[in-house]
Design a protein around this motif. Structure first.
Motif, PDB file in Angstrom:
ATOM      1  N   MET A 212     -24.769  11.720   6.664  1.00  0.00           N
ATOM      2  CA  MET A 212     -23.654  11.382   7.557  1.00  0.00           C
ATOM      3  C   MET A 212     -23.829  12.080   8.897  1.00  0.00           C
ATOM      4  SD  MET A 212     -20.285  11.313   5.146  1.00  0.00           S
ATOM      5  CE  MET A 212     -19.794  12.893   5.646  1.00  0.00           C
ATOM      6  N   ALA A 213     -23.586  11.344   9.969  1.00  0.00           N
ATOM      7  CA  ALA A 213     -23.647  11.953  11.305  1.00  0.00           C
ATOM      8  C   ALA A 213     -22.424  12.860  11.487  1.00  0.00           C
ATOM      9  CB  ALA A 213     -23.663  10.867  12.366  1.00  0.00           C
ATOM     10  N   THR A 214     -22.475  13.675  12.538  1.00  0.00           N
ATOM     11  CA  THR A 214     -21.349  14.542  12.877  1.00  0.00           C
ATOM     12  C   THR A 214     -20.094  13.697  13.098  1.00  0.00           C
ATOM     13  OG1 THR A 214     -23.002  15.712  14.134  1.00  0.00           O
ATOM     14  CG2 THR A 214     -20.730  16.420  14.459  1.00  0.00           C
ATOM     15  N   GLU A 215     -18.950  14.235  12.717  1.00  0.00           N
ATOM     16  CA  GLU A 215     -17.729  13.454  12.911  1.00  0.00           C
ATOM     17  C   GLU A 215     -17.474  13.220  14.401  1.00  0.00           C
ATOM     18  OE1 GLU A 215     -17.918  16.469  11.735  1.00  0.00           O
ATOM     19  OE2 GLU A 215     -16.289  17.755  12.428  1.00  0.00           O
ATOM     20  N   ARG A 216     -16.979  12.052  14.702  1.00  0.00           N
ATOM     21  CA  ARG A 216     -16.660  11.704  16.100  1.00  0.00           C
ATOM     22  C   ARG A 216     -15.222  11.209  16.148  1.00  0.00           C
ATOM     23  NH1 ARG A 216     -20.942  14.144  17.757  1.00  0.00           N
ATOM     24  NH2 ARG A 216     -22.932  13.148  17.406  1.00  0.00           N
ATOM     25  N   TYR A 217     -14.632  11.217  17.348  1.00  0.00           N
ATOM     26  CA  TYR A 217     -13.275  10.696  17.525  1.00  0.00           C
ATOM     27  C   TYR A 217     -13.301   9.653  18.626  1.00  0.00           C
ATOM     28  CZ  TYR A 217     -12.072  14.567  14.566  1.00  0.00           C
ATOM     29  OH  TYR A 217     -12.010  15.417  13.491  1.00  0.00           O
ATOM     30  N   ALA A 218     -12.662   8.522  18.379  1.00  0.00           N
ATOM     31  CA  ALA A 218     -12.654   7.444  19.377  1.00  0.00           C
ATOM     32  C   ALA A 218     -11.895   7.912  20.621  1.00  0.00           C
ATOM     33  CB  ALA A 218     -12.002   6.201  18.786  1.00  0.00           C
ATOM     34  N   ARG A 219     -12.510   7.725  21.790  1.00  0.00           N
ATOM     35  CA  ARG A 219     -11.860   8.148  23.042  1.00  0.00           C
ATOM     36  C   ARG A 219     -10.919   7.076  23.560  1.00  0.00           C
ATOM     37  NH1 ARG A 219     -15.903  11.504  26.903  1.00  0.00           N
ATOM     38  NH2 ARG A 219     -15.186  13.496  26.108  1.00  0.00           N
ATOM     39  N   GLU A 220     -11.142   5.853  23.080  1.00  0.00           N
ATOM     40  CA  GLU A 220     -10.253   4.750  23.457  1.00  0.00           C
ATOM     41  C   GLU A 220     -10.261   3.762  22.298  1.00  0.00           C
ATOM     42  OE1 GLU A 220     -13.285   2.250  26.192  1.00  0.00           O
ATOM     43  OE2 GLU A 220     -12.881   4.321  26.826  1.00  0.00           O
ATOM     44  N   ILE A 222     -11.261   0.818  20.251  1.00  0.00           N
ATOM     45  CA  ILE A 222     -12.531   0.075  20.317  1.00  0.00           C
ATOM     46  C   ILE A 222     -12.634  -0.847  19.106  1.00  0.00           C
ATOM     47  CG2 ILE A 222     -13.781   2.045  19.297  1.00  0.00           C
ATOM     48  CD1 ILE A 222     -16.263   1.088  20.806  1.00  0.00           C
ATOM     49  N   THR A 223     -13.112  -2.074  19.351  1.00  0.00           N
ATOM     50  CA  THR A 223     -13.228  -3.024  18.245  1.00  0.00           C
ATOM     51  C   THR A 223     -14.703  -3.242  17.935  1.00  0.00           C
ATOM     52  OG1 THR A 223     -11.185  -4.073  18.924  1.00  0.00           O
ATOM     53  CG2 THR A 223     -12.594  -5.342  17.438  1.00  0.00           C
ATOM     54  N   LEU A 224     -15.060  -2.959  16.690  1.00  0.00           N
ATOM     55  CA  LEU A 224     -16.446  -3.130  16.236  1.00  0.00           C
ATOM     56  C   LEU A 224     -16.438  -4.049  15.032  1.00  0.00           C
ATOM     57  CD1 LEU A 224     -17.807   0.550  16.195  1.00  0.00           C
ATOM     58  CD2 LEU A 224     -18.478  -1.252  17.769  1.00  0.00           C
ATOM     59  N   GLU A 225     -17.215  -5.105  15.090  1.00  0.00           N
ATOM     60  CA  GLU A 225     -17.315  -6.030  13.953  1.00  0.00           C
ATOM     61  C   GLU A 225     -15.927  -6.442  13.455  1.00  0.00           C
ATOM     62  OE1 GLU A 225     -20.456  -6.814  12.110  1.00  0.00           O
ATOM     63  OE2 GLU A 225     -21.454  -6.030  13.889  1.00  0.00           O
ATOM     64  N   GLY A 226     -15.013  -6.669  14.381  1.00  0.00           N
ATOM     65  CA  GLY A 226     -13.691  -7.162  14.002  1.00  0.00           C
ATOM     66  C   GLY A 226     -12.728  -6.076  13.537  1.00  0.00           C
ATOM     67  N   VAL A 227     -13.157  -4.831  13.517  1.00  0.00           N
ATOM     68  CA  VAL A 227     -12.270  -3.740  13.094  1.00  0.00           C
ATOM     69  C   VAL A 227     -11.902  -2.911  14.327  1.00  0.00           C
ATOM     70  CG1 VAL A 227     -12.032  -1.653  11.668  1.00  0.00           C
ATOM     71  CG2 VAL A 227     -13.377  -3.600  10.847  1.00  0.00           C
ATOM     72  N   THR A 228     -10.584  -2.725  14.541  1.00  0.00           N
ATOM     73  CA  THR A 228     -10.192  -1.926  15.695  1.00  0.00           C
ATOM     74  C   THR A 228     -10.013  -0.470  15.274  1.00  0.00           C
ATOM     75  OG1 THR A 228      -9.152  -3.813  16.715  1.00  0.00           O
ATOM     76  CG2 THR A 228      -8.474  -1.646  17.544  1.00  0.00           C
ATOM     77  N   ILE A 229     -10.717   0.419  15.977  1.00  0.00           N
ATOM     78  CA  ILE A 229     -10.569   1.853  15.720  1.00  0.00           C
ATOM     79  C   ILE A 229      -9.646   2.377  16.821  1.00  0.00           C
ATOM     80  CG2 ILE A 229     -11.765   4.073  15.490  1.00  0.00           C
ATOM     81  CD1 ILE A 229     -14.352   2.336  15.002  1.00  0.00           C
ATOM     82  N   PRO A 230      -8.440   2.843  16.463  1.00  0.00           N
ATOM     83  CA  PRO A 230      -7.526   3.284  17.514  1.00  0.00           C
ATOM     84  C   PRO A 230      -8.001   4.588  18.150  1.00  0.00           C
ATOM     85  CG  PRO A 230      -6.395   3.002  15.402  1.00  0.00           C
ATOM     86  CD  PRO A 230      -7.868   2.946  15.131  1.00  0.00           C
ATOM     87  N   ARG A 231      -7.608   4.787  19.395  1.00  0.00           N
ATOM     88  CA  ARG A 231      -7.947   6.004  20.130  1.00  0.00           C
ATOM     89  C   ARG A 231      -7.557   7.229  19.299  1.00  0.00           C
ATOM     90  NH1 ARG A 231      -5.113   9.286  23.888  1.00  0.00           N
ATOM     91  NH2 ARG A 231      -6.595  10.267  25.305  1.00  0.00           N
ATOM     92  N   GLY A 232      -8.436   8.224  19.261  1.00  0.00           N
ATOM     93  CA  GLY A 232      -8.120   9.474  18.557  1.00  0.00           C
ATOM     94  C   GLY A 232      -8.486   9.463  17.083  1.00  0.00           C
ATOM     95  N   GLU A 233      -8.859   8.279  16.536  1.00  0.00           N
ATOM     96  CA  GLU A 233      -9.191   8.233  15.100  1.00  0.00           C
ATOM     97  C   GLU A 233     -10.566   8.838  14.814  1.00  0.00           C
ATOM     98  OE1 GLU A 233      -7.840   7.114  12.001  1.00  0.00           O
ATOM     99  OE2 GLU A 233      -6.075   7.509  13.248  1.00  0.00           O
ATOM    100  N   LEU A 234     -10.662   9.410  13.640  1.00  0.00           N
ATOM    101  CA  LEU A 234     -11.941   9.976  13.185  1.00  0.00           C
ATOM    102  C   LEU A 234     -12.919   8.847  12.820  1.00  0.00           C
ATOM    103  CD1 LEU A 234     -13.698  12.317  11.969  1.00  0.00           C
ATOM    104  CD2 LEU A 234     -12.427  11.998   9.864  1.00  0.00           C
ATOM    105  N   VAL A 235     -14.160   9.011  13.239  1.00  0.00           N
ATOM    106  CA  VAL A 235     -15.201   8.039  12.882  1.00  0.00           C
ATOM    107  C   VAL A 235     -16.355   8.802  12.233  1.00  0.00           C
ATOM    108  CG1 VAL A 235     -16.854   6.332  13.755  1.00  0.00           C
ATOM    109  CG2 VAL A 235     -14.642   6.616  14.886  1.00  0.00           C
ATOM    110  N   VAL A 236     -16.757   8.363  11.053  1.00  0.00           N
ATOM    111  CA  VAL A 236     -17.909   8.993  10.412  1.00  0.00           C
ATOM    112  C   VAL A 236     -18.973   7.922  10.196  1.00  0.00           C
ATOM    113  CG1 VAL A 236     -18.759  10.255   8.415  1.00  0.00           C
ATOM    114  CG2 VAL A 236     -16.455  10.690   9.239  1.00  0.00           C
ATOM    115  N   ALA A 237     -20.096   8.075  10.869  1.00  0.00           N
ATOM    116  CA  ALA A 237     -21.175   7.101  10.711  1.00  0.00           C
ATOM    117  C   ALA A 237     -22.014   7.506   9.505  1.00  0.00           C
ATOM    118  CB  ALA A 237     -22.040   7.072  11.964  1.00  0.00           C
ATOM    119  N   VAL A 238     -22.095   6.609   8.533  1.00  0.00           N
ATOM    120  CA  VAL A 238     -22.853   6.932   7.318  1.00  0.00           C
ATOM    121  C   VAL A 238     -24.275   6.375   7.474  1.00  0.00           C
ATOM    122  CG1 VAL A 238     -22.908   6.821   4.805  1.00  0.00           C
ATOM    123  CG2 VAL A 238     -20.720   6.862   6.008  1.00  0.00           C
TER     124      VAL A 238
END
Ligand code: HEM
Length: 325
Positions: A212-220, A222-238
């Protein structure tokens, strides 16, 4: 997280923009492909010595006796830590990696204090008696140009220590296990050692030492592959999952040391792309090629189902790998 630990975690992986660039520039010279090439003979020599030591016993724990001491010795040499302190450094690195729950992190404080105390002393020694090593370079950058704080030096050394050996241990250890479990691929590598480069790329993809990559937080938003990640949400790239993505890799669960279309993500991507990629590629190539050549009868000493994987969500590696040869 206690403030003391937070400071030591404040490394380039956790920073963006100019701060990230400043820290990365300070160390990247030590890890360029041409610098790493100059260490090739040292890595080969160390590999030979480790195998010479175990050869008379006809058995070893491939992790403790081979996969671990090789990258650990190299990163310790690059940093400029006296060889006799290596076991202490290994113990520290293990403790730092094991901490997960808050209570574990609090229990880490005494270890962190010893680590910081030891390094502060070493930095002073290196300023008085400079060596041809990374700690001297970092200490001088602090003194001459005030380019980084003492906490930043400590955080940098901790990052390099952990990133610099734990991942490569997994590449070598899990990589050998994967080959033992795919005897056709092992036989092919043995008869065609020139395949070592694509073989290491395939093992990086297949065993994926850092899952797993380092945890990241969405700065704004963002919609990826039809999924919206709201600003401030945690993102973990596996990464481990991306490396088996059937939309990119043909037969992703197959180990194929000759795979050509192999743009794996084992070293990440973008500005945080692994600084140590040339070093671990070289160590992995030399270690696995030499082992396979020197030990034609290499085999597991216990059934694969009895092997234990370490309980770590980020780095996937074996506790031990007993083998006979
Ligand atoms: C097989 C071995 C290795 C693997 C699979 C690996 C994997 C990775 C990955 C996936 C990242 C990006 C993480 C992210 O974006 O969140 C990364 C970053 C990094 N790696 Fe490695 N690594 C390995 C070996 C090494 C070695 C040997 C060193 C140093 C000696 C090293 C030092 C670093 C550093 C300093 C970063 C942070 C770079 C930045 O933030 O700009 N790694 N590594």
């Amino acid at each position: 997280m206690p403030p003391m630990l937070r400071r030591l975690n404040h490394n380039m992986l956790a920073l963006d923009g100019p701060d990230h660039g400043r820290l990365r520039t300070l160390v990247h010279k030590a890890f360029t492909p041409s610098m790493i090439e100059r260490m090739r003979d040292q890595v080969q020599l160390l590999t030979n010595e480790l195998l010479d030591k175990v050869e008379p016993h006809a058995s070893m724990d491939l992790i403790a006796d081979f996969a671990l001491p090789l990258p650990l010795t190299m990163i310790i040499r690059i940093l400029g830590i006296p060889a006799q302190d290596a076991p202490m450094f290994r113990r520290w690195a293990r403790r730092f990696l094991a901490g997960g729950a808050s209570i574990d992190r609090i229990l880490l404080i005494p270890t962190m204090l010893s680590f910081a105390g030891y390094l502060k002393k070493l930095i002073k020694t290196r300023l008085a008696r400079p060596g041809d090593d990374l700690i001297t370079a970092l200490a001088q950058a602090r003194e001459d140009r005030d380019q980084l704080s003492e906490d930043e030096i400590l955080a940098m050394i901790l990052l390099l220590l952990i990133a610099g050996h734990e991942t490569t241990v997994n590449l070598i250890g899990s990589g050998i296990l994967a080959l033992l479990e795919h005897p056709d691929q092992l036989a092919r590598l043995r008869s065609e050692p020139e395949l070592i480069k694509p073989a290491i790329e395939e093992l990086l993809r297949f065993v994926c030492p850092l899952v797993m990559a380092t945890e990241r937080y969405a700065r704004e938003d963002i919609t990826l592959e039809g999924v919206t990640i709201p600003r401030g949400e945690l993102v973990v790239a596996v990464i481990g999952s991306a490396n088996r993505d059937p939309r990119y890799f043909e037969e992703p669960d197959m180990l194929d040391i000759t795979r050509e279309k192999n743009k794996h993500l084992a070293f990440g991507q973008g500005v945080h792309y692994c600084l140590g990629a040339p070093l671990s590629r070289m160590e992995g190539q030399i270690a696995i090629k030499t082992l396979v050549q020197r030990m034609p009868d290499l085999r597991l000493a216990i059934p694969a189902q009895q092997l234990h994987w370490r309980g770590n969500l980020v780095m996937r590696g074996l506790e031990a790998l007993p083998v006979l040869f």
